[in-house]
Write an enzyme that holds these catalytic residues in place. Structure first.
Site, PDB file in Angstrom:
ATOM      1  N   HIS A   1      16.263 -18.614  20.718  1.00  0.00           N
ATOM      2  CA  HIS A   1      14.914 -18.049  20.600  1.00  0.00           C
ATOM      3  C   HIS A   1      14.471 -17.805  19.158  1.00  0.00           C
ATOM      4  CE1 HIS A   1      16.469 -17.493  24.597  1.00  0.00           C
ATOM      5  NE2 HIS A   1      15.250 -17.312  25.054  1.00  0.00           N
TER       6      HIS A   1
ATOM      7  N   GLU B   1       9.528 -12.857  32.806  1.00  0.00           N
ATOM      8  CA  GLU B   1      10.983 -13.029  32.797  1.00  0.00           C
ATOM      9  C   GLU B   1      11.669 -12.310  33.952  1.00  0.00           C
ATOM     10  OE1 GLU B   1      12.145 -15.229  31.009  1.00  0.00           O
ATOM     11  OE2 GLU B   1      10.484 -15.493  29.607  1.00  0.00           O
TER      12      GLU B   1
ATOM     13  N   HIS C   1       9.517 -18.347  37.174  1.00  0.00           N
ATOM     14  CA  HIS C   1       8.409 -18.694  36.269  1.00  0.00           C
ATOM     15  C   HIS C   1       7.437 -19.644  36.975  1.00  0.00           C
ATOM     16  CE1 HIS C   1       9.938 -16.811  32.633  1.00  0.00           C
ATOM     17  NE2 HIS C   1      11.018 -17.552  32.583  1.00  0.00           N
TER      18      HIS C   1
ATOM     19  N   TYR D   1      12.873  -9.975  27.442  1.00  0.00           N
ATOM     20  CA  TYR D   1      14.068  -9.998  28.307  1.00  0.00           C
ATOM     21  C   TYR D   1      14.640  -8.593  28.483  1.00  0.00           C
ATOM     22  CZ  TYR D   1      13.717 -14.963  27.210  1.00  0.00           C
ATOM     23  OH  TYR D   1      13.265 -16.234  27.041  1.00  0.00           O
TER      24      TYR D   1
ATOM     25  N   HIS E   1      15.930 -17.882  38.105  1.00  0.00           N
ATOM     26  CA  HIS E   1      15.107 -17.379  37.002  1.00  0.00           C
ATOM     27  C   HIS E   1      13.967 -18.359  36.696  1.00  0.00           C
ATOM     28  CE1 HIS E   1      14.384 -15.367  33.060  1.00  0.00           C
ATOM     29  NE2 HIS E   1      14.050 -16.586  32.698  1.00  0.00           N
ATOM     30  N   GLU E   2      14.322 -19.610  36.519  1.00  0.00           N
ATOM     31  CA  GLU E   2      13.295 -20.598  36.143  1.00  0.00           C
ATOM     32  C   GLU E   2      12.277 -20.790  37.261  1.00  0.00           C
ATOM     33  OE1 GLU E   2      12.959 -21.379  33.201  1.00  0.00           O
ATOM     34  OE2 GLU E   2      14.910 -20.669  32.526  1.00  0.00           O
TER      35      GLU E   2
ATOM     36  N   HIS F   1      18.067 -25.898  26.416  1.00  0.00           N
ATOM     37  CA  HIS F   1      17.809 -24.500  26.798  1.00  0.00           C
ATOM     38  C   HIS F   1      16.812 -24.488  27.967  1.00  0.00           C
ATOM     39  CE1 HIS F   1      18.022 -20.177  26.230  1.00  0.00           C
ATOM     40  NE2 HIS F   1      16.794 -20.191  26.691  1.00  0.00           N
ATOM     41  N   ALA F   2      17.168 -23.800  29.038  1.00  0.00           N
ATOM     42  CA  ALA F   2      16.385 -23.859  30.275  1.00  0.00           C
ATOM     43  C   ALA F   2      14.958 -23.357  30.068  1.00  0.00           C
ATOM     44  CB  ALA F   2      17.071 -23.042  31.368  1.00  0.00           C
TER      45      ALA F   2
HETATM   46  O1  X8Z Z   1      16.058 -17.874  27.684  1.00  0.00           O
HETATM   47  C1  X8Z Z   1      16.274 -17.481  28.802  1.00  0.00           C
HETATM   48  C2  X8Z Z   1      15.864 -18.301  30.024  1.00  0.00           C
HETATM   49  C3  X8Z Z   1      14.623 -19.040  29.785  1.00  0.00           C
HETATM   50  S1  X8Z Z   1      13.234 -18.010  29.591  1.00  0.00           S
HETATM   51  C4  X8Z Z   1      16.961 -19.298  30.352  1.00  0.00           C
HETATM   52  N1  X8Z Z   1      16.938 -16.313  29.002  1.00  0.00           N
HETATM   53  C5  X8Z Z   1      17.413 -15.500  27.889  1.00  0.00           C
HETATM   54  C6  X8Z Z   1      18.513 -16.194  27.112  1.00  0.00           C
HETATM   55  O2  X8Z Z   1      19.064 -17.176  27.613  1.00  0.00           O
HETATM   56  O3  X8Z Z   1      18.832 -15.752  26.008  1.00  0.00           O
HETATM   57  C7  X8Z Z   1      17.252 -15.706  30.295  1.00  0.00           C
HETATM   58  C8  X8Z Z   1      18.115 -14.519  29.964  1.00  0.00           C
HETATM   59  C9  X8Z Z   1      17.919 -14.229  28.509  1.00  0.00           C
HETATM   60 ZN    ZN Z   2      12.601 -17.150  31.357  1.00  0.00          ZN
END
Ligand code: X8Z
Ligand code: ZN
Length: 623
Positions: A520, A418, A394, A530, A390-391, A360-361
């Site tokens: 998450h 975010e 951060h 988000y 996105h990354e 997960h990024a």
């Molecule tokens: O978790 C993330 C990023 C890292 S903060 C990749 N996002 C959420 C997800 O993937 O559920 C970005 C969009 C929403």
């Molecule tokens: Zn993020």
């Protein structure tokens, strides 16, 4: 992110808080108070000067421990083994213990008159932990072990598909591309088989974190999470509801249109023309962004889109590094400094073949200064083009606020963190920009691309809104006890229906724990951030384009190369968490309120078009 230590998506700073997808030091902070808090507290008298000395000491200790915990967390996230898990749980427990101890000690200054900066830091100490541990021996260790185990179970999850064990990234790619409902159902259900073993751990984690939160004076962990927005927890809950009501009509319009097109494609037996949409048909494992099925829902009554970013990237032979270098190029065009050499040496940008990692990024700042990195299993496609920006957002935020005191090294709130990179990606998604960097030969003339472009964007951005809300609405109910462990799954499915208008492809098994199949939840990264980010990014965009003197439609605006916008943007980022977030918002946009009217402005032409397409249809999904 996890907590304090660890992780989440942007790690950053060490902050006590750490939050979420930023990791830095800790994300989850599981804090456990130290038994010796009262003895130590005598070191700092309950005076204004004592408070300042206490804070100075706390910042020094947190900074040192967070750097150590972050480096250990990075090691575990990029190489999951028994030993790295062991090390991470121990480091996380220590960090949490320190965090809890300091949070409890901070309360000694509640009635002392102190300067505003010290007061803000005392408050942040109390709110900073994502998962506070109870103040008794062994509790921080137990909470920390559970949290590392949950995260690692998710990261190493695999299931059998067509005779092979596959990972989430493989399954996600197949789900994005498949137009066969029996296959999408198998992938949707298959990935969720990794989650039932997490349920008991999760229930125990909730108990422990709630006990810790109550010791810090919060009703439960959900109340703690809602308290990080410079308003009361109840005010914040009401604020999310206000914003949801502002955007809900757009979502219902999109849902209605997409449902009709899926019905045409798959027929009544697979996707009925009324009621909820089948969740596995939307091209994403959690149905949170729908851009992958653009081809299925593309307009038939206007000329097709003139390009697909997926194809442009493949045709130009992009690889993961080129994606990241391209992302960096956007930030430097705004006048921000290039990434340090160590970013390129130390980041993980593709999935290693020889070990288990957390794919997960996430974006990290390991030392509170220049050791910034990303960790991604990058695919060369439009989705990850967005994720790279996105990354990097951060990382650029982390670096911008690195000169703030430790406790202010964080986003104005977690939604800002975010939103930074997503805002940049709004410009980086325009045909004008893709043409400037040589990916797209010709910019479509006039308004030919407007509806196709906006529909693609809405499939990601508008579709996301109810998902961004429902994850924590579920967790808030779990933490408050409104939803018991026996009800976990049905409450999750009920939220899917209520907010997103979606249903799983078939009945869920009795032992299902579908929330555990979303990063998450086992990763303990709060999610409302988000939802907020999907509003802030459009506010940032509207303000930036005004600053740039843009008078055309908002969705066609790109701030690429605009140093003046970059300067004002960086000024907001440099503030970190030093001031209440409305001041940071004002510094860049001139506005002090979160305002979804920018979403409406951006999507106005599409919304009018959708309304026309939906004419005569019975929209909504309530029975
Ligand atoms: O978790 C993330 C990023 C890292 S903060 C990749 N996002 C959420 C997800 O993937 O559920 C970005 C969009 C929403
Ligand atoms: Zn993020």
């Amino acid at each position: 992110m996890k907590n304090l230590l660890l992780t989440a998506c942007a790690a950053g700073a060490l902050a006590i808080s750490l939050s979420g997808c930023q990791s830095m030091m800790g994300g989850e902070a599981v804090a456990a108070p130290a038994a010796s808090a009262s003895a130590e507290s005598s070191q700092f008298p309950a005076t204004a000067e004592g408070a300042r000395a206490f804070i100075a000491d706390a910042e020094t200790r947190l900074k040192a421990l967070s750097e150590e915990a972050s480096r250990i967390a990075w090691t575990r996230a990029t190489n999951i083994t028994f030993d790295t898990m062991w090390l991470e749980s121990r480091a996380n427990a220590e960090y949490t213990e320190l965090g809890v101890q300091l949070a409890n000690e901070a309360a000694r200054f509640n009635d002392v008159q102190v300067d505003p900066v010290t007061r803000r830091k005392l408050n942040l100490l109390r709110q900073g932990l994502v998962l506070p541990a109870p103040n008794r021996p062994g509790a921080a260790d137990e909470l920390s072990e559970i949290s590392t185990r949950l995260d690692s179970t998710y990261a190493t999850g695999r299931f059998e598909h067509q005779g092979r064990q596959i990972t989430l990234d493989e399954a996600s790619r197949m789900l994005a591309a498949s137009r066969d409902p029996s296959e999408t159902e198998a992938l949707y259900e298959g990935w969720r088989t990794i989650a039932p073993p997490m349920r008991d751990d999760y229930a125990r984690l909730v108990e422990l974190a709630n006990e810790g939160s109550r010791e810090l004076g919060y009703a439960d962990t959900g109340a703690l999470w809602r308290s990080g927005y410079d308003m009361t927890a109840d005010e914040f809950a009401a604020e999310t509801e206000r914003l949801w009501q502002q955007v809900k009509p757009f979502y219902e319009n999109l849902h209605c249109y997409v449902r009709a097109r899926l019905n045409e494609r798959y027929g009544d037996a697979v996707q009925p023309a009324t009621g909820p949409i089948r969740a596995d048909l939307l091209g994403n494992m959690w149905s949170q962004q729908w851009g992958n099925i653009y081809d299925v829902v593309a307009p038939t009554n206007i000329p097709a889109s003139s390009y697909s970013l997926d194809n442009l990237l493949t045709e130009a032979n992009y690889d993961a590094e080129r994606m990241v270098r391209t992302g960096e190029g956007f930030y430097t065009s705004l006048g921000l400094a290039p990434l340090p050499q160590t970013f390129w040496e130390r980041s993980m940008i593709t999935r290693p073949q020889d070990r288990e990692v957390v794919c997960h990024a996430s974006a990290w700042n390991l030392d509170g200064a220049d050791d910034i990195r990303i960790k991604m299993c990058t695919n060369v496609n439009a989705e990850d083009f967005q994720t790279v920006h996105h990354e990097l957002g951060h990382n650029y935020y982390q670096r911008a606020y690195k000169n703030q005191p430790f406790l202010f090294q964080n986003g104005a709130n977690d939604g800002f963190h975010e939103a930074i990179g997503d805002f940049v990606a709004l410009s980086a998604s325009t045909p004008t920009y893709l043409n400037q960097i040589g990916l797209l030969d010709q910019v479509p003339q006039g308004d030919a691309e407007d509806i196709p472009f906006l529909l693609k964007m809405a499939l990601d951005k508008i579709a996301f809104l109810p998902f961004g809300l429902m994850v924590d609405r579920w967790r808030w109910d779990v933490f408050s006890g409104e939803v018991s462990p026996a009800e976990y799954n049905e409450a999750w499915t009920a939220n899917m229906l209520r907010y997103q208008g979606l249903v799983p492809p078939g009945p869920r098994p009795a032992n299902a724990f579908d929330p555990g199949a979303k990063y998450h939840v086992p990763g303990n990264t709060p999610y409302t951030r988000y939802f907020l980010a999907h509003i802030y990014q459009f506010q940032f965009q509207r303000a930036a384009c005004r600053q740039a003197g843009w008078t055309g439609p908002l969705h066609r605006c790109s701030i690429y190369g605009n140093g003046e916008v970059g300067r004002r943007f960086n000024a907001m980022m440099e503030m970190g968490q030093s001031r209440p977030w409305p001041e940071a918002l004002e510094a860049f946009t001139g506005e002090r309120q979160t305002d979804a009217s920018a979403v409406a402005d951006y999507f106005a032409p599409l919304n009018a078009w959708l309304t026309e397409q939906n004419r005569g249809k019975n929209c909504g999904w309530e029975a």
